[in-house]
Design an enzyme around this catalytic site. Structure first.
Site, short mmCIF file in Angstrom:
data_model
loop_
_atom_site.label_atom_id
_atom_site.label_comp_id
_atom_site.label_asym_id
_atom_site.label_seq_id
_atom_site.Cartn_x
_atom_site.Cartn_y
_atom_site.Cartn_z
N LYS A 112 -20.28 -20.54 -66.52
CA LYS A 112 -19.47 -20.69 -67.72
C LYS A 112 -20.19 -21.62 -68.70
O LYS A 112 -20.65 -22.69 -68.33
CB LYS A 112 -18.11 -21.26 -67.35
CG LYS A 112 -17.07 -21.25 -68.44
CD LYS A 112 -15.71 -21.62 -67.86
CE LYS A 112 -14.62 -21.58 -68.90
NZ LYS A 112 -13.29 -21.85 -68.31
N GLU A 127 1.65 -19.23 -61.06
CA GLU A 127 2.87 -19.92 -61.49
C GLU A 127 4.04 -19.68 -60.54
O GLU A 127 4.87 -20.57 -60.34
CB GLU A 127 3.25 -19.49 -62.90
CG GLU A 127 2.28 -19.95 -63.98
CD GLU A 127 1.08 -19.03 -64.14
OE1 GLU A 127 0.18 -19.37 -64.94
OE2 GLU A 127 1.04 -17.98 -63.46
N ARG A 149 6.56 -16.09 -66.04
CA ARG A 149 6.12 -15.32 -64.89
C ARG A 149 6.81 -15.77 -63.61
O ARG A 149 6.77 -15.08 -62.60
CB ARG A 149 4.60 -15.46 -64.72
CG ARG A 149 3.83 -15.22 -66.00
CD ARG A 149 2.34 -15.33 -65.82
NE ARG A 149 1.80 -14.14 -65.20
CZ ARG A 149 0.50 -13.91 -65.06
NH1 ARG A 149 -0.37 -14.79 -65.49
NH2 ARG A 149 0.07 -12.81 -64.49
#
Length: 648
Positions: free
Chosen positions: A291, A377, A405
């Site tokens: 990244k 979540e 969610r």
């Protein structure tokens, strides 16, 4: 300005790219040059607008290889998470749109059907692409269409439970489908648990060590990268190295595994993708990437590799150009740590967003009391329930949009058991540049139906600190504390408090009760001043705790001629709706007008632009309030406030 002129400063080859077909014609040497030009383009453009830098620098070669092997848009390329699709946008004819990335009239920061036929799903919530891909592959098989489906799963998305549910079904179906695992060992920050542990069960071929050596050599010879970048990349080994593991997880599921390959080697990735495309069944291509690759400020940013600067930044340093300000997140982080210092039972949970939500500050001092569960979540909510059952008070810090969610878990796993769990929702309301999937406008309506759950909406830093403390003091049920993004306005002291309701302004005349929810407190004050100029008196109140509706708020409503609520959430099922129901139940017949966000998909832009579009500015609200109250004056037979009070 033509695309050629606009891209001249970023490279000769990039200026020739109009679509994927242009990439297919390039030689290996040209692709290497193009990759460098794309990185230059990304850094330059995103430094002016803000956006997701780190994720996209890491997928340049990967995206080039995909567009060389597959034929988009006939072949479907799905990105999960969607914020790693900037390179895909560049290669599909959208270079000019980057001048206004994430701004009104410019490109979305995520895939967008409205922008291009090359974008199919607008997935900015992680861990969904494999389920989309499973359905697409089944549909194409049933329709007899020879089309490839490719899902790029990375930046921590594989830590989400939906991915593993999808993998189980993909393996069972056996359709042709390519899953590219962009393994950068991170989500917003270094990936915790999930991805590393799952990949550790793979029987990787011995070529992995060769891949790491190749990457090490390449990175060591790159001036912008150097040793720090290799060390972070090499840490991926902790999660995937076990070359003699007895089980091959994906192959046991029935999914062919190819890799690992160096995700920054176009030729290697292309070869792996061609093999996967021709296999005729589900295949995982495991690409190891870094990244922020190629940009020193991103590579040296240990927190999140310049994941997503919110605004313009300095190209040389990566530092934001805007003057530092006190953010809502900072206030929460400071106060949570102060509470934790006083209460050893308080623990923190986040879903791959320790830095963005501020919970990282608690983790730095009390690492054993903070749990990052990855992009999960649902698990976060039920794990918090377990912590509460064990005698602790968990504080779950997530973005408002992402708690949607976990509705079932909040409802049945937390609330039904009356457990003391505090959910802190950052980025509540209209957030702006990230667009409709990230707007935190649903929470007060969605979670307002949960029995026993209490929702607080602070208006400033002082009330955020106060209401957070009140929330963690609750020991017989869940609480929510929600606040917007950005800088905190100056504190707005109350004149007095009626029960739990703060009175911010009042007049000798009791014409209008203006219920200003959360950060709209200052807007309420501005509206009151404007309406007063027309001769009407306005009482401005901040409910502080908006669910359940405070009884004192209903009493105040009965003493006015008109009630107006204004909130930074959807109107349907929102605070105004709840107040109207409470007034009906109490037989308070004062008319009520509720202002809020229409339940719709509102385009990206600045928060101020969108609120103006929705009529949620002081000028618009004042105009409406004046019209409504003057309309009551023109209707003499309407029930007066004194009549209503007498009946009650």
């Amino acid at each position: 300005m033509s695309v050629e002129e606009d891209t001249a400063n970023h490279g000769r080859l990039l200026g020739t790219v109009r679509g994927p077909q242009d990439v297919k014609r390039m030689s290996g040497e040209e692709l290497d040059v193009l990759a460098a030009e794309i990185r230059d383009f990304l850094i330059t453009k995103v430094s002016r607008t803000g956006g997701h830098v780190g994720p996209n620098l890491g997928v340049v070669e990967l995206t080039l290889a995909m567009h060389r092997v597959f034929d988009s848009p006939r072949d479907r390329l799905l990105f999960d998470t969607g914020h790693q699709a900037y390179v895909h946008k560049i290669l599909t004819g959208r270079q000019a749109g980057f001048d206004k990335l994430r701004q009104r009239g410019g490109l979305s920061g995520y895939p967008s059907q409205a922008e291009s036929e090359h974008d199919l799903i607008e997935n900015s919530h992680a861990s969904t692409a494999l389920s989309y891909a499973d359905g697409l592959a089944k549909a194409y098989a049933l329709r007899g269409e020879a089309r490839s489906v490719v899902a790029v799963v990375g930046d921590g998305a594989l830590t989400g439970g939906m991915c593993w549910e999808a993998l189980n079904n993909i393996a069972t179906a056996g359709n042709s489908l390519v899953i590219v695992v962009n393994d950068n060992g991170r989500s917003y920050s270094p990936t915790i648990g999930g991805l590393a542990d799952h990949l550790s069960s793979l029987r990787l071929n011995p070529g992995y060590e060769k891949v790491l050596d190749t990457v090490k050599d390449a990175l060591g010879s790159t001036p912008l990268v150097g040793k720090p970048m290799y060390e972070v990349l090499h840490a991926v080994k902790k999660g995937i190295k076990d070359a003699v593991a007895p089980q091959a997880m994906f192959e046991d599921l029935g999914i062919k595994y190819v890799g690992p390959v160096d995700g920054h080697d176009v030729t290697a990735v292309e070869a792996a993708l061609r093999a996967a495309k021709n296999f005729g069944g589900p295949v995982i291509v495991h690409a190891v990437t870094r990244k922020g690759y190629g940009y020193r400020p991103a590579e040296e940013d240990e927190a999140d590799c310049l994941h997503g600067p919110s605004s313009a930044f300095d190209v040389e340093t990566g530092a934001l150009l805007a003057a530092p300000s006190v953010k809502w997140t900072h206030v929460f982080a400071d106060e949570l740590l102060a509470i934790a210092d006083e209460r050893p039972d308080v623990v923190g949970i986040t879903a791959a967003m320790a830095e963005p939500t501020g919970i990282a500050k608690l983790a730095r001092k009390y690492p054993e009391r903070v749990y990052d569960v990855g992009i999960a979540e649902q698990h976060a909510a039920t794990s918090a329930a377990g912590l509460a059952l064990g005698g602790l008070h968990p504080v779950v810090a997530v973005y408002a949009t992402f708690l949607n969610r976990a509705f079932d878990q909040v409802l049945l796993d937390v609330a039904m058991h009356k457990l003391p769990v505090t959910f802190v929702l950052d980025r509540a309301g209209i957030t702006g540049p990230d667009g409709p999937s990230h707007y935190g406008i649903w929470d007060m309506a969605v979670f307002g139906v949960v029995p026993g759950l209490r929702i607080a909406a602070p208006r400033d830093a002082a009330t955020l600190r106060e209401e957070l403390r009140e929330a963690v003091a609750v020991d017989n049920g869940p609480t929510v504390v929600r606040f917007p993004t950005g800088a905190v306005a100056a504190d707005l002291p109350a004149l007095r408090r009626v029960g739990t309701v703060d009175v911010l302004a009042e007049s000798a005349r009791t014409d209008v009760l203006l219920v200003a929810v959360g950060s709209f407190g200052q807007l309420g004050m501005e509206v009151a001043a404007r309406v007063a100029e027309q001769g009407y008196g306005v009482t401005v109140v901040d409910p502080r705790w908006v669910r359940p509706v405070p009884a004192e708020l209903v009493d105040l409503a009965a003493r006015h001629r008109l009630v107006v609520s204004v909130e930074d959430g959807v109107r349907v099922g929102g605070v105004g709706d709840a107040l109207a129901q409470a007034m009906r139940d109490a037989d308070v017949r004062v008319p009520l007008k509720d202002l809020g966000v229409p339940a719709d998909w509102h385009p990206h832009g600045t928060r101020a632009q969108i609120l103006a579009d929705l009529g949620l500015t002081a000028q618009d609200v004042a105009r409406n309030v004046t019209g409504w109250i003057s309309g009551l004056d023109a209707t003499p037979d309407r029930l007066t406030a004194s009549d209503a009070a007498a009946q009650n």
